[in-house]
Design a protein around this motif. Structure first.
Motif, PDB file in Angstrom:
ATOM      1  N   ARG A   7      80.478  89.239-179.254  1.00 40.94           N
ATOM      2  CA  ARG A   7      81.541  88.797-180.156  1.00 40.94           C
ATOM      3  C   ARG A   7      82.353  87.658-179.532  1.00 40.94           C
ATOM      4  O   ARG A   7      82.776  86.732-180.227  1.00 40.94           O
ATOM      5  CB  ARG A   7      82.461  89.970-180.511  1.00 40.94           C
ATOM      6  CG  ARG A   7      83.364  89.673-181.697  1.00 40.94           C
ATOM      7  CD  ARG A   7      84.047  90.888-182.239  1.00 40.94           C
ATOM      8  NE  ARG A   7      84.713  90.595-183.486  1.00 40.94           N
ATOM      9  CZ  ARG A   7      85.522  91.427-184.112  1.00 40.94           C
ATOM     10  NH1 ARG A   7      85.755  92.633-183.596  1.00 40.94           N
ATOM     11  NH2 ARG A   7      86.101  91.088-185.243  1.00 40.94           N
ATOM     12  N   LEU A   8      82.555  87.711-178.235  1.00 35.62           N
ATOM     13  CA  LEU A   8      83.228  86.610-177.553  1.00 35.62           C
ATOM     14  C   LEU A   8      82.403  85.328-177.651  1.00 35.62           C
ATOM     15  O   LEU A   8      82.947  84.239-177.834  1.00 35.62           O
ATOM     16  CB  LEU A   8      83.476  86.971-176.086  1.00 35.62           C
ATOM     17  CG  LEU A   8      84.606  87.964-175.817  1.00 35.62           C
ATOM     18  CD1 LEU A   8      84.575  88.404-174.357  1.00 35.62           C
ATOM     19  CD2 LEU A   8      85.962  87.367-176.176  1.00 35.62           C
ATOM     20  N   ILE A 252      88.733  85.295-184.899  1.00 32.07           N
ATOM     21  CA  ILE A 252      87.773  86.054-184.102  1.00 32.07           C
ATOM     22  C   ILE A 252      86.524  86.239-184.956  1.00 32.07           C
ATOM     23  O   ILE A 252      86.594  86.765-186.072  1.00 32.07           O
ATOM     24  CB  ILE A 252      88.332  87.426-183.676  1.00 32.07           C
ATOM     25  CG1 ILE A 252      89.587  87.259-182.818  1.00 32.07           C
ATOM     26  CG2 ILE A 252      87.263  88.226-182.935  1.00 32.07           C
ATOM     27  CD1 ILE A 252      89.354  86.624-181.470  1.00 32.07           C
ATOM     28  N   ALA A 253      85.398  85.823-184.465  1.00 32.75           N
ATOM     29  CA  ALA A 253      84.156  85.873-185.242  1.00 32.75           C
ATOM     30  C   ALA A 253      83.560  87.270-185.214  1.00 32.75           C
ATOM     31  O   ALA A 253      83.750  88.034-184.262  1.00 32.75           O
ATOM     32  CB  ALA A 253      83.151  84.861-184.695  1.00 32.75           C
ATOM     33  N   ASP A 254      82.800  87.580-186.246  1.00 32.46           N
ATOM     34  CA  ASP A 254      82.018  88.810-186.256  1.00 32.46           C
ATOM     35  C   ASP A 254      80.813  88.629-185.346  1.00 32.46           C
ATOM     36  O   ASP A 254      80.212  87.547-185.304  1.00 32.46           O
ATOM     37  CB  ASP A 254      81.572  89.117-187.684  1.00 32.46           C
ATOM     38  CG  ASP A 254      80.901  90.465-187.785  1.00 32.46           C
ATOM     39  OD1 ASP A 254      81.598  91.457-188.049  1.00 32.46           O
ATOM     40  OD2 ASP A 254      79.662  90.520-187.579  1.00 32.46           O
ATOM     41  N   ASP A 256      77.891  89.648-185.654  1.00 34.15           N
ATOM     42  CA  ASP A 256      76.616  89.506-186.353  1.00 34.15           C
ATOM     43  C   ASP A 256      76.491  88.194-187.127  1.00 34.15           C
ATOM     44  O   ASP A 256      75.480  87.980-187.800  1.00 34.15           O
ATOM     45  CB  ASP A 256      76.426  90.677-187.319  1.00 34.15           C
ATOM     46  CG  ASP A 256      76.305  92.005-186.586  1.00 34.15           C
ATOM     47  OD1 ASP A 256      75.720  92.003-185.481  1.00 34.15           O
ATOM     48  OD2 ASP A 256      76.806  93.017-187.095  1.00 34.15           O
ATOM     49  N   VAL A 257      77.488  87.325-187.044  1.00 32.09           N
ATOM     50  CA  VAL A 257      77.394  86.061-187.775  1.00 32.09           C
ATOM     51  C   VAL A 257      76.255  85.228-187.185  1.00 32.09           C
ATOM     52  O   VAL A 257      76.075  85.179-185.965  1.00 32.09           O
ATOM     53  CB  VAL A 257      78.739  85.303-187.702  1.00 32.09           C
ATOM     54  CG1 VAL A 257      79.064  84.877-186.272  1.00 32.09           C
ATOM     55  CG2 VAL A 257      78.718  84.089-188.611  1.00 32.09           C
ATOM     56  N   PRO A 258      75.442  84.596-188.014  1.00 27.44           N
ATOM     57  CA  PRO A 258      74.317  83.807-187.492  1.00 27.44           C
ATOM     58  C   PRO A 258      74.806  82.634-186.657  1.00 27.44           C
ATOM     59  O   PRO A 258      75.822  81.998-186.958  1.00 27.44           O
ATOM     60  CB  PRO A 258      73.600  83.330-188.761  1.00 27.44           C
ATOM     61  CG  PRO A 258      74.044  84.270-189.841  1.00 27.44           C
ATOM     62  CD  PRO A 258      75.441  84.661-189.493  1.00 27.44           C
ATOM     63  N   ALA A 259      74.054  82.335-185.624  1.00 26.19           N
ATOM     64  CA  ALA A 259      74.331  81.177-184.774  1.00 26.19           C
ATOM     65  C   ALA A 259      73.098  80.277-184.808  1.00 26.19           C
ATOM     66  O   ALA A 259      72.060  80.625-184.249  1.00 26.19           O
ATOM     67  CB  ALA A 259      74.645  81.605-183.346  1.00 26.19           C
ATOM     68  N   PRO A 260      73.180  79.128-185.461  1.00 21.36           N
ATOM     69  CA  PRO A 260      71.990  78.279-185.622  1.00 21.36           C
ATOM     70  C   PRO A 260      71.601  77.585-184.336  1.00 21.36           C
ATOM     71  O   PRO A 260      72.365  77.498-183.375  1.00 21.36           O
ATOM     72  CB  PRO A 260      72.439  77.263-186.679  1.00 21.36           C
ATOM     73  CG  PRO A 260      73.926  77.215-186.545  1.00 21.36           C
ATOM     74  CD  PRO A 260      74.361  78.596-186.143  1.00 21.36           C
ATOM     75  N   VAL A 261      70.380  77.078-184.327  1.00 21.74           N
ATOM     76  CA  VAL A 261      69.868  76.308-183.189  1.00 21.74           C
ATOM     77  C   VAL A 261      70.699  75.044-183.032  1.00 21.74           C
ATOM     78  O   VAL A 261      71.049  74.374-184.008  1.00 21.74           O
ATOM     79  CB  VAL A 261      68.387  75.947-183.413  1.00 21.74           C
ATOM     80  CG1 VAL A 261      67.899  74.983-182.336  1.00 21.74           C
ATOM     81  CG2 VAL A 261      67.531  77.207-183.437  1.00 21.74           C
TER      82      VAL A 261
END
Length: 347
Positions: A7-8, A252-254, A256-261
């Motif tokens: 999450r961090l 603060i992000a979740d 499970d949020v997608p992180a793209p390339v």
């Protein structure tokens, strides 16, 4: 609230505009990030291309020529691309770091034996008529002090806030290093730094974080008391129970949020600005980056993690080595990023 490592990491990517590109000007983005590491010319352009939906590299050239952007020795004793306003504040704040660099540099004997006041006065006389190439500064100082011109030039940029003038750092331009006093070049006087304000901006772009994290980013020490005297800060904990400070309205992000390339330049802010880089990289990936001079290569991020390296050959992106096989969706994202970077390189 306790925040786990994933999450961090997602929160860091969110605040760095690496979860989703944003509509912003390069100057506004550089200001938000408190500068971009710019030891080499290309990495700041790659960093901005990874963060902005629309990016014209000539905007950096125009900013440098208009003296709204500058290249200056600041955080961690390295060259950063900064707004002129940030340069005027950050350089005085980082003065202790410059003195530490002097004590540990090859020119340590020179720094000890030549009184700072005498050196500063001699440098002012050398630059009295305007900017000069680095070699000429060293040569003229060597007429005053019995030391090699190269060492004198190194001491000059640590003793004084000397900015690198364009075309250095401009898009697809080359040129030697020409120095001038940053305040004379920009017209923005050096300012008394407000450590709390600087720390607050760091947290907005890199937080939540510890005092050690702010030190890793800046190389300024003894920041614990600064943070403790900021009662409005929010406090979290990491998985090890360490207190993390943050500004109260920062997202603060979740986890499970997608992180793209993303294809980032070497020494990008996202993984040089915390005491432990484990928010975005595993130890094995860091070792891969360090070995065999691979720090000269660029960083490939997949699903929020540093998973490989890439380089440029004849204007084309070459991927590898990488740590794992990519999914079909990740491969599609990578192809899109490669195309975007190659369009930038051809601009």
């Amino acid at each position: 609230m306790r925040l786990n490592r994933r999450r961090l990491g997602r929160t860091l990517l969110l605040r760095q505009h690496l979860l989703e590109r944003v509509d912003a000007t390069p100057t506004a983005t550089i200001e938000h990030l408190i500068g971009l590491q710019a030891q080499e010319n290309l990495p700041p352009y790659l960093s901005l291309a990874a963060r902005l939906r629309s990016f014209d590299p000539l905007a950096i050239t125009r900013g440098l020529e208009a003296r709204e952007l500058v290249r200056l020795l600041t955080m961690r004793g390295t060259i950063h691309l900064l707004t002129s306003q940030d340069a005027a504040t950050l350089r005085p704040w980082l003065e202790p770091r410059m003195q530490q660099e002097l004590r540990s540099s090859q020119a340590v004997g020179l720094a000890r034996e030549v009184a700072p006041e005498a050196f500063t006065a001699a440098l002012a006389r050398v630059l009295a008529d305007g900017p000069l190439p680095q070699r000429e500064i060293g040569r003229r100082l060597a007429e005053v002090f019995p030391y090699p011109a190269t060492q004198l030039g190194q001491v000059a940029r640590l003793r004084a806030p000397l900015v690198q003038l364009p075309p250095r750092g401009a898009w697809r331009q080359s040129g030697g290093v020409i120095y001038d006093y940053v305040d004379r070049w920009t017209g923005v006087p050096l300012a008394e730094p407000d450590p709390a304000a600087i720390v607050r901006r760091y947290l907005r772009a890199f937080g939540p974080a510890t005092a050690s994290d702010v030190t890793a980013w800046s190389a300024v020490t003894r920041l614990g008391p600064v943070l403790s005297r900021m009662p409005d800060l929010v406090r979290y904990e990491d998985e090890d129970g360490r207190v993390l400070y943050d500004v109260p309205d920062a997202p603060i992000a979740d986890e499970d949020v997608p992180a793209p390339v993303r294809l980032l330049g070497n020494y990008d802010n996202v993984w040089l600005s915390h005491a432990g880089r484990d928010r975005v990289t595993e130890p094995e990936a860091r070792n891969m980056w360090i070995g065999e001079n691979r720090a000269q290569l660029h960083a490939l991020f997949v699903d929020g993690w540093h998973e490989g390296l890439w380089r440029i050959e004849d204007g084309r992106v070459v991927i590898g080595p990488v740590r794992r096989r990519f999914t079909r969706a990740e491969r599609a994202e990578l192809d899109e990023e490669v195309e975007r970077v190659e369009r930038l390189l051809a601009a």
